[in-house]
Design a protein around this motif. Structure first.
Motif, PDB file in Angstrom:
ATOM      1  N   CYS A  36       0.829  -1.191   0.000  1.00  0.00           N
ATOM      2  CA  CYS A  36       0.000   0.000   0.000  1.00  0.00           C
ATOM      3  C   CYS A  36       0.872   1.253   0.000  1.00  0.00           C
ATOM      4  O   CYS A  36       1.859   1.345   0.725  1.00  0.00           O
ATOM      5  N   THR A  37       0.508   2.225  -0.795  1.00  0.00           N
ATOM      6  CA  THR A  37       1.279   3.468  -0.866  1.00  0.00           C
ATOM      7  C   THR A  37       0.612   4.612  -0.113  1.00  0.00           C
ATOM      8  O   THR A  37       1.127   5.720  -0.119  1.00  0.00           O
ATOM      9  N   HIS A  38      -0.512   4.370   0.531  1.00  0.00           N
ATOM     10  CA  HIS A  38      -1.149   5.427   1.330  1.00  0.00           C
ATOM     11  C   HIS A  38      -0.291   5.721   2.554  1.00  0.00           C
ATOM     12  O   HIS A  38       0.037   4.818   3.311  1.00  0.00           O
ATOM     13  N   GLU A  39       0.070   6.987   2.747  1.00  0.00           N
ATOM     14  CA  GLU A  39       0.909   7.376   3.881  1.00  0.00           C
ATOM     15  C   GLU A  39       0.322   6.894   5.198  1.00  0.00           C
ATOM     16  O   GLU A  39       1.027   6.401   6.065  1.00  0.00           O
ATOM     17  N   TRP A  40      -0.995   7.074   5.353  1.00  0.00           N
ATOM     18  CA  TRP A  40      -1.640   6.769   6.628  1.00  0.00           C
ATOM     19  C   TRP A  40      -1.710   5.279   6.922  1.00  0.00           C
ATOM     20  O   TRP A  40      -1.988   4.886   8.032  1.00  0.00           O
ATOM     21  N   HIS A  41      -1.445   4.439   5.936  1.00  0.00           N
ATOM     22  CA  HIS A  41      -1.409   2.998   6.179  1.00  0.00           C
ATOM     23  C   HIS A  41      -0.005   2.504   6.499  1.00  0.00           C
ATOM     24  O   HIS A  41       0.179   1.335   6.820  1.00  0.00           O
TER      25      HIS A  41
END
Length: 63
Positions: A53-58
């Protein structure tokens, strides 16, 4: 805890919804919603976003 999870999983979908509805409407239901959301999101991240996953928050470090 494991017995409770097994009991809940053994309920039909309608039964699970009724249990959750009852818990949410009870005093402390808001805290329960936050706790359940946290558990569900943690599981989702481990299953769906693990390492890819590339989402910062993940990808925040564990507290």
């Amino acid at each position: 805890m494991a017995e409770g999870v097994a009991w809940f999983k053994g309920l039909p979908e309608g039964g699970q919804r009724e249990v959750l509805r009852t818990l949410v409407l009870s005093p402390g239901g808001g805290a329960l919603q936050v706790a359940l959301s946290s558990l569900v999101d943690t599981r989702r991240r481990k299953l769906c976003c693990a390492g890819s996953c590339t989402h910062e928050w993940h990808n925040l470090p564990d507290p």
